[in-house]
Design a protein around this motif. Structure first.
Motif, PDB file in Angstrom:
ATOM      1  N   ASP A 243       0.832  -1.198   0.000  1.00 21.53           N
ATOM      2  CA  ASP A 243       0.000   0.000   0.000  1.00 21.53           C
ATOM      3  C   ASP A 243       0.866   1.246   0.000  1.00 21.53           C
ATOM      4  N   ASP A 244       1.827   1.240   0.899  1.00 21.51           N
ATOM      5  CA  ASP A 244       2.707   2.403   0.992  1.00 21.51           C
ATOM      6  C   ASP A 244       3.444   2.637  -0.305  1.00 21.51           C
ATOM      7  N   LEU A 245       3.987   1.570  -0.813  1.00 22.81           N
ATOM      8  CA  LEU A 245       4.854   1.724  -1.975  1.00 22.81           C
ATOM      9  C   LEU A 245       4.055   2.010  -3.237  1.00 22.81           C
ATOM     10  N   PHE A 246       2.911   1.371  -3.370  1.00 22.91           N
ATOM     11  CA  PHE A 246       2.272   1.332  -4.675  1.00 22.91           C
ATOM     12  C   PHE A 246       0.828   1.834  -4.672  1.00 22.91           C
ATOM     13  N   PHE A 247      -0.009   1.147  -3.886  1.00 17.56           N
ATOM     14  CA  PHE A 247      -1.434   1.471  -4.015  1.00 17.56           C
ATOM     15  C   PHE A 247      -1.772   2.855  -3.501  1.00 17.56           C
ATOM     16  N   ASN A 248      -1.047   3.328  -2.494  1.00 16.40           N
ATOM     17  CA  ASN A 248      -1.306   4.680  -1.993  1.00 16.40           C
ATOM     18  C   ASN A 248      -0.269   5.674  -2.481  1.00 16.40           C
ATOM     19  N   ASN A 249       0.437   5.240  -3.504  1.00 18.88           N
ATOM     20  CA  ASN A 249       1.423   6.129  -4.092  1.00 18.88           C
ATOM     21  C   ASN A 249       0.696   7.123  -4.998  1.00 18.88           C
ATOM     22  N   ALA A 250       0.966   8.406  -4.792  1.00 19.53           N
ATOM     23  CA  ALA A 250       0.265   9.420  -5.574  1.00 19.53           C
ATOM     24  C   ALA A 250       0.498   9.227  -7.066  1.00 19.53           C
ATOM     25  N   ILE A 251       1.657   8.676  -7.416  1.00 20.48           N
ATOM     26  CA  ILE A 251       1.941   8.502  -8.852  1.00 20.48           C
ATOM     27  C   ILE A 251       0.920   7.547  -9.469  1.00 20.48           C
ATOM     28  N   LEU A 252       0.688   6.430  -8.778  1.00 22.43           N
ATOM     29  CA  LEU A 252      -0.297   5.481  -9.294  1.00 22.43           C
ATOM     30  C   LEU A 252      -1.675   6.121  -9.345  1.00 22.43           C
ATOM     31  N   ARG A 253      -2.031   6.747  -8.242  1.00 22.81           N
ATOM     32  CA  ARG A 253      -3.367   7.347  -8.178  1.00 22.81           C
ATOM     33  C   ARG A 253      -3.575   8.321  -9.336  1.00 22.81           C
ATOM     34  N   LYS A 254      -2.581   9.168  -9.551  1.00 28.09           N
ATOM     35  CA  LYS A 254      -2.755  10.183 -10.581  1.00 28.09           C
ATOM     36  C   LYS A 254      -2.721   9.561 -11.970  1.00 28.09           C
ATOM     37  N   ARG A 255      -1.908   8.542 -12.121  1.00 29.25           N
ATOM     38  CA  ARG A 255      -1.796   7.954 -13.452  1.00 29.25           C
ATOM     39  C   ARG A 255      -2.981   7.060 -13.793  1.00 29.25           C
ATOM     40  N   ALA A 256      -3.453   6.295 -12.800  1.00 30.72           N
ATOM     41  CA  ALA A 256      -4.417   5.240 -13.128  1.00 30.72           C
ATOM     42  C   ALA A 256      -5.866   5.665 -12.963  1.00 30.72           C
ATOM     43  N   GLU A 257      -6.091   6.677 -12.194  1.00 30.97           N
ATOM     44  CA  GLU A 257      -7.471   7.068 -11.944  1.00 30.97           C
ATOM     45  C   GLU A 257      -8.107   7.621 -13.220  1.00 30.97           C
ATOM     46  N   GLY A 258      -9.284   7.129 -13.538  1.00 33.93           N
ATOM     47  CA  GLY A 258     -10.019   7.622 -14.696  1.00 33.93           C
ATOM     48  C   GLY A 258      -9.473   7.146 -16.021  1.00 33.93           C
ATOM     49  N   ILE A 259      -8.531   6.221 -15.979  1.00 34.23           N
ATOM     50  CA  ILE A 259      -7.952   5.702 -17.225  1.00 34.23           C
ATOM     51  C   ILE A 259      -8.665   4.407 -17.598  1.00 34.23           C
ATOM     52  N   GLY A 260      -8.978   4.274 -18.872  1.00 36.71           N
ATOM     53  CA  GLY A 260      -9.606   3.041 -19.362  1.00 36.71           C
ATOM     54  C   GLY A 260     -10.884   2.724 -18.626  1.00 36.71           C
ATOM     55  N   VAL A 261     -11.754   3.684 -18.563  1.00 39.27           N
ATOM     56  CA  VAL A 261     -12.973   3.486 -17.774  1.00 39.27           C
ATOM     57  C   VAL A 261     -13.938   2.578 -18.514  1.00 39.27           C
ATOM     58  N   LEU A 262     -14.423   1.586 -17.776  1.00 39.46           N
ATOM     59  CA  LEU A 262     -15.399   0.646 -18.316  1.00 39.46           C
ATOM     60  C   LEU A 262     -16.685   0.886 -17.545  1.00 39.46           C
ATOM     61  N   THR A 263     -17.774   1.155 -18.255  1.00 42.98           N
ATOM     62  CA  THR A 263     -19.043   1.308 -17.536  1.00 42.98           C
ATOM     63  C   THR A 263     -19.657  -0.064 -17.336  1.00 42.98           C
ATOM     64  N   SER A 264     -20.614  -0.145 -16.421  1.00 43.82           N
ATOM     65  CA  SER A 264     -21.186  -1.459 -16.161  1.00 43.82           C
ATOM     66  C   SER A 264     -21.929  -1.990 -17.377  1.00 43.82           C
ATOM     67  N   ASP A 265     -22.550  -1.084 -18.141  1.00 43.85           N
ATOM     68  CA  ASP A 265     -23.221  -1.504 -19.373  1.00 43.85           C
ATOM     69  C   ASP A 265     -22.241  -2.144 -20.337  1.00 43.85           C
ATOM     70  N   GLN A 266     -21.144  -1.391 -20.526  1.00 46.70           N
ATOM     71  CA  GLN A 266     -20.132  -1.891 -21.458  1.00 46.70           C
ATOM     72  C   GLN A 266     -19.569  -3.225 -20.983  1.00 46.70           C
ATOM     73  N   ALA A 267     -19.300  -3.262 -19.693  1.00 47.28           N
ATOM     74  CA  ALA A 267     -18.685  -4.471 -19.143  1.00 47.28           C
ATOM     75  C   ALA A 267     -19.539  -5.687 -19.444  1.00 47.28           C
ATOM     76  N   ILE A 268     -20.840  -5.544 -19.274  1.00 47.74           N
ATOM     77  CA  ILE A 268     -21.726  -6.673 -19.519  1.00 47.74           C
ATOM     78  C   ILE A 268     -21.841  -6.958 -21.009  1.00 47.74           C
ATOM     79  N   ARG A 269     -21.981  -5.888 -21.763  1.00 45.84           N
ATOM     80  CA  ARG A 269     -22.162  -6.046 -23.202  1.00 45.84           C
ATOM     81  C   ARG A 269     -20.922  -6.674 -23.848  1.00 45.84           C
ATOM     82  N   TRP A 270     -19.770  -6.266 -23.381  1.00 44.71           N
ATOM     83  CA  TRP A 270     -18.541  -6.749 -24.005  1.00 44.71           C
ATOM     84  C   TRP A 270     -18.018  -8.038 -23.384  1.00 44.71           C
ATOM     85  N   GLY A 271     -18.700  -8.533 -22.392  1.00 38.86           N
ATOM     86  CA  GLY A 271     -18.329  -9.841 -21.852  1.00 38.86           C
ATOM     87  C   GLY A 271     -17.183  -9.816 -20.860  1.00 38.86           C
ATOM     88  N   ALA A 272     -17.094  -8.727 -20.077  1.00 39.18           N
ATOM     89  CA  ALA A 272     -16.050  -8.706 -19.051  1.00 39.18           C
ATOM     90  C   ALA A 272     -16.431  -9.677 -17.933  1.00 39.18           C
TER      91      ALA A 272
END
Lengths: 759, 386
Positions: free
Chosen positions: B204-233
């Protein structure tokens, strides 16, 4: 501070100075797990070379290779597994299926070498690098791929069977037979051991696939009395069975019986793919209608000879009918086999005793060859005082009388002397007669051998005990007691040893330990001897080897028209009778076909060529390898090694294909049909380069590699001649397929040699 | 964004005006690229730094497993199937074994079922650790792979001890498993689980709560629940959009119905949430593993099967599915009553994630996030190629 921040990763600074997980200084080696699947090891002494590991291998990484210093023996082949680590995936299935537990894996897993050949090893107990490494993955008793337990055979219970001569063994149902057949790993060790070399894995597989006709076809290839063998064969095959190393061997005999019982008699004829060829106009007399005589008659008839079997008893079958009781081998089963042989054109003259009703001399005059296949019909006496009494009988005489339905004396108390199968047969037969006559059974069996070394089959002894026979093993008869002219019992003394240190028969007794076995009838069943009085004047002209007639490898005696087979040569048992009858038939054919010797000589020439080819090319390649003509060229070395390996298989397969036994019968048929011989000239045309190669090799300039060139040219010319000869022999359809594949291999060899020569 | 969409909607076959300003170019990622798990390639069409179209290019790892299986005996195949997915091989073995068992009606000893659950969960943890390292690598955080892959090795040590192999276990087979626990195995499983659990706060300290990850990964490649179901996730990718679907519950197998565990979900549907769902799943897997080693019944581990060289599986077919670390992993097996499978179809979870969903999600993201999006979907190329 926010839950997440740019500063959070700096918490990891607390690990500074701590011992790292990955890089350890100083280096610590991590112990490998106890169960690690590393390089293989194989206990070469324990390994039987069954090849089951190679069968299960996913990637064809295991090859069975002939190993120097290892000989074929019962239940062991001369091959051992070699493993190619370029293909192995270390799944360990080979370990889990090993029939002997000899194959295992070590914890060693690193091998680095620029030479790819070092990745192809023949594992032994020392491991790939001959270093001490702890054993890794080994076979587990719980998770064992092999099916080690037999499907139990249904039998009549002792109470149901002991008063009747109804067959005891009921036979497999279809489901049981398939289940039993599915246990087979098709290693073929049984075939090597069987005197008749029956195609056992093939018919077991056919039973498993429920292709009963195919099973019958495979069985009839090497055995003309399959119904009989399916019941009373001594089943050496089961002794050799690889499954027997860890569990119970496959019930091969019962599977054969199942297959034959499932085929209606009328269909036998369609099973025998070897049709009777055109009659050759030559006649052969066979003396004795037992297993060996019938077997010889069958094969001779197939080859086109006229065969007459002379049988002294009222019906054919010999010991199979007059020696073995009906509860083990029902007469109608025997009749099935005999009738089929008669259908093929064999004449059986029953009730004709050679030497009395017809002389051997006359048989000689009327026939082109005579085969004597008489068995052991004379009972041996213990020569104990009192055995000349009329109430002391010989087992074989009584068994024959029971078969013929003659009235025999059956007393309330009977003593049988002998510990072999004949003793069991007579004791159990008389027990049944007692049950029928008196409603109770009182038979005592005594033998010199103690219980553990009694020569009878274990199942026979156990069944006899179940039926209520009393056993007194380890006792020698010393006197038949009589009172008022009637037998009252048998006095026995303790037998302290049967054989001396050298394994010779030399019994010793403890005279102080006396026991009298009561009985008003004593049966001697200690062995049988042949009665060869019919030889008459010829007996002096013949040569002997000890007590037996001297014969050569073709079963020919010193009188060239007289052949011998059966118990009097080898055995005594049914399967050896069949096998020797089969071989003697080929011997007779060979003798009578001297006229057609041209074709046969071709075979001999080819056989010589094969041997020559193998020896010469081996020595050449070995020379090339040892003289270092390849130097450090690994490509060249590898090519030579591969060539050596391929060539081994090549010659071996030709030799198998050309084994006289196989070839003679096929060739005889082909010649008999006088069909157009099959020449594939197109194949010859495809090989002009083969003809030119030796010349081209000779043209190459003399160099330090002179030996190599000479070897190549010799090898190629020999190979080419051999190949042409083989083509000529492909008149036979069965061999055709084999030669097709040999041709491909030969092409490959040519290519390799061309590469080596650079032409 | 609307401009980009407009461009997408335009037919790509329409020839660009040669004299127009060159606005679009093509870029290849892979087949040999540190941002891709295995050999796989992405063909990206970009406008500036923004991806306007993505085409996946697989096949580099095609080894023909489905066809190979038709050529091998039923028992021989156990050595092949694990190779279909390298980081998470056990669901393959599980599916293969269960498919054969379903067709042939084979019973599995109770203990073997527990062991199978243990192996599957250990494999899940190992696979997730692998993904964390990979994901971190794509955004330049190279300490995380060092940590997580070293920790994954401890699980491989357990596998080595139990099965004899570290990566390819070849352990699960029709009728049960190949070997029972070695002595003291339960204790060492506990030790490793304790260790992994103790490492999670460090992660958590190193990675999951690292601001770099948060800033880079948040809002990236967003899948909506509709899409997820439709596309077979399926799997964690579906749970990251708030749908608590998990085959261990929905179509339970082995002994999952006897075990207590939660199904973590998040609602963001972006790369970060997909990662965090996996982070939470590790905790649940540790819970399951502990329950297994504490409650496993004694008994045999394999029910005897016929001689593998002469073994016919009755005619029939079976569809079996397993919740792998990637999602729904299924085998459809058909037997014609012979010694070899007539057909085995492998439904790798990564086929939908790594091809269809990835192609869609990449559109509109920036080039530097392409690898991250792929890793966040945990698409395993060998599973796509089979």
């Amino acid at each position: 501070m926010k839950k997440w921040s740019i500063l959070r990763p700096f918490d990891s600074l607390k690990f500074i100075g701590q011992k790292p997980v990955t890089i350890r200084v100083p280096f610590e080696s991590k112990p490998t797990a106890e169960r690690y699947r590393g390089f293989h090891i194989n206990d070469l002494e324990k390994c039987i070379g069954c090849g089951t590991c190679a069968e299960i291998c996913d990637n064809d990484a295991i090859r069975m290779v002939p190993m120097a210093g290892v000989e074929k023996e019962t239940g062991k082949s001369d091959k051992r597994p070699a493993i190619d680590y370029g293909r192995c995936c270390w799944c360990g299935l080979c370990v889990d299926i090993c029939t002997t537990n000899s194959l295992g894996m070590t914890q060693e897993y690193i091998h680095i070498d620029p030479d790819v050949n070092t990745f192809y090893i023949l594992p032994d107990m020392e491991g790939i690098h001959k270093t001490e490494y702890p054993q890794g993955y080994t076979a587990d008793e719980e998770v064992n791929f092999l099916d080690l337990e037999r499907v139990p055979m249904k039998e009549l219970q002792a109470e149901e069977r002991k008063d009747s001569f109804i067959e005891i063994v009921k036979g497999f149902s279809k489901e049981e037979a398939q289940k039993e057949a599915s246990r087979c790993v098709a290693c073929g060790l049984c075939t090597d051991t069987c005197p008749a070399h029956m195609n056992i894995p093939e018919y077991i597989d056919a039973v498993w696939r429920d292709d009963i006709e195919e099973a019958g076809r495979q069985i009839y290839k090497n055995n003309p009395l399959p119904d009989v063998c399916g019941r009373i064969c001594t089943h050496n095959c089961e002794t050799a069975c690889s499954i027997g190393n860890r569990g119970e061997p496959i019930s091969i005999r019962w599977l054969k019986r199942y297959a034959m019982d499932a085929i209606p008699v009328g269909d036998y004829r369609s099973l025998v793919d070897q049709k009777v060829v055109k009659p050759l106009g030559k006649n052969i007399a066979v003396v004795g209608g037992g297993s060996s005589g019938l077997s010889a008659g069958y094969y001779l008839a197939l080859m086109g000879y006229g065969v007459t079997i002379y049988e002294a008893y009222p019906e054919a079958g010999g010991m199979m009918r007059y020696g073995i009781p009906e509860y083990r081998l029902p007469y109608d089963v025997l009749d099935k086999d005999i009738r089929f042989i008669e259908e093929l054109g064999v004449t059986i003259k029953t009730g004709t005793r050679v030497g009395e009703d017809v002389s051997l001399d006359r048989l000689h005059e009327e026939n082109d060859a005579v085969l004597i296949a008489t068995g052991f019909h004379e009972g041996r006496s213990t020569r104990t005082p009192g055995t000349d009494h009329e109430n002391v009988y010989q087992a074989v005489d009584l068994l024959a009388k029971i078969t013929m339905g003659e009235e025999i004396r059956v007393d309330e108390k009977i003593v049988v002397i002998g510990g072999g199968n004949v003793a069991m047969d007579i004791a159990r037969s008389l027990g049944r007669k007692q049950m029928q006559k008196y409603g109770k059974l009182d038979v005592t069996v005594t033998s010199l051998e103690s219980r553990d070394i009694m020569p009878a089959d274990e199942e026979e002894i156990l069944e006899s005990q179940e039926e209520g026979l009393a056993f007194y093993p380890g006792r020698g008869p010393s006197e038949v007691r009589t009172a008022d002219g009637k037998v009252t019992g048998l006095k026995t003394v303790k037998c302290t040893r049967v054989f001396d240190e050298n394994g010779r028969f030399s019994p010793q007794f403890d005279e102080s330990d006396v026991m009298v076995l009561e009985g008003s009838m004593v049966i001697e069943a200690i062995g049988q001897a042949p009665d060869m009085a019919y030889l008459g004047e010829f007996s002096e002209q013949l040569e002997y080897d000890g007590r037996r007639l001297k014969v050569d490898e073709y079963f020919q005696t010193s009188l060239e028209w007289l052949f011998v087979s059966g118990d009097i040569i080898k055995g005594p048992d049914v399967i050896n009778g069949i096998a020797t009858g089969h071989q003697a038939a080929f011997g007779i054919d060979r003798y009578l076909q001297k006229a057609a010797q041209d074709e046969l000589e071709t075979i001999d020439q080819v056989m010589e060529l094969v041997v020559d080819f193998e020896e010469r090319s081996t020595s050449y390649v070995e020379k090339a390898l040892s003289s270092g003509s390849c130097g450090t060229d690994t490509g060249c070395r590898r090519m030579l090694a591969r060539f050596l390996e391929r060539k081994k298989g090549f010659a071996g397969r030709i030799r198998d294909a050309l084994s006289e036994r196989n070839l003679r019968i096929h060739l005889r048929q082909e010649l008999g049909r006088e069909q157009h011989r099959y020449f594939d000239f197109a194949l010859l045309d495809n090989l002009p380069e083969a003809a030119e190669l030796p010349d081209k090799a000779a043209e190459l300039p003399e160099s330090a590699e002179g030996t190599r060139q000479k070897g190549i040219s010799e090898h190629l010319s020999a190979g080419y001649r051999l190949y042409n000869d083989l083509l000529r022999l492909t008149a036979n359809k069965e061999l055709e397929f084999l030669f097709e594949s040999l041709r491909d291999e030969y092409h490959e060899q040519l290519r390799i040699m061309q590469d080596l020569l650079g032409i | 964004m609307s401009e980009v969409l407009e461009r997408i909607n335009r037919s790509f076959d329409e020839p660009e005006d040669e004299h127009d300003e060159v606005r679009e170019y093509t870029l290849f990622i892979g087949p040999n690229h540190p941002g891709i798990e295995g050999n796989f390639a992405l063909k990206l069409s970009l406008e500036g730094d923004t991806i306007v179209r993505a085409k996946t290019d697989g096949g580099y790892l095609h080894r023909g497993f489905e066809k190979l299986m038709e050529e091998r005996l039923f028992m021989q195949n156990i050595a092949i199937v694990c190779r279909i997915c390298v980081p998470d091989p056990d669901p393959n073995e599980e599916n293969y074994a269960r498919a054969v068992e379903a067709i042939a009606g084979i019973e599995v000893p109770e203990r073997a079922k527990w062991i199978r659950v243990l192996v599957l969960e250990l494999s899940r943890i190992a696979s997730h650790l692998f993904t964390f390292g990979g994901h971190a690598g794509t955004i330049g955080l190279y300490t995380m792979p060092n940590w997580s892959i070293a920790d994954r090795d401890r699980i491989l040590d357990l596998f080595e001890e139990l099965t004899g192999g570290r990566v390819y276990h070849i352990y699960n087979m029709p009728g049960g498993v190949r070997r029972d626990f070695p002595d003291g195995f339960e204790r060492r499983v506990h030790e490793v689980m304790d260790y992994i659990e103790s490492r999670l706060p460090d992660y958590d300290d190193l990675f999951f709560n690292n601001a770099i990850l948060r800033k880079r990964a948040e809002g990236i490649g967003v899948l909506t629940s509709d899409q997820a179901i439709r596309w077979g996730a399926t799997g964690p990718n579906l749970r990251a959009v708030g749908i608590p679907a998990d085959l261990r519950r929905d179509d339970t197998y082995e002994v999952y119905d006897k075990l207590e565990f939660d199904i973590p979900t998040l609602t963001g549907g972006d790369a970060l949430d997909r990662l965090l769902v996996r982070r939470k799943e590790i905790e649940e897997s540790i819970r399951i593993v502990r329950q297994v080693v504490d409650n496993i019944p004694s008994g045999k581990v394999w029910n005897k099967q016929p001689n593998p060289l002469k073994w016919r599986v009755p005619a029939g077919d079976a569809y079996v599915r397993t919740e792998s670390s990637k999602g729904e992993y299924a085998y459809y097996m058909v037997s014609d009553g012979g010694q070899r499978p007539y057909r085995v179809h492998v439904r790798g979870a990564s086929t939908t994630h790594g091809v269809h969903i990835l192609e869609n999600l990449l559109v509109g993201t920036r080039i530097e996030d392409a690898s991250q999006v792929m890793f966040s979907l945990d698409a395993c190329p060998p599973e796509v190629d089979r």
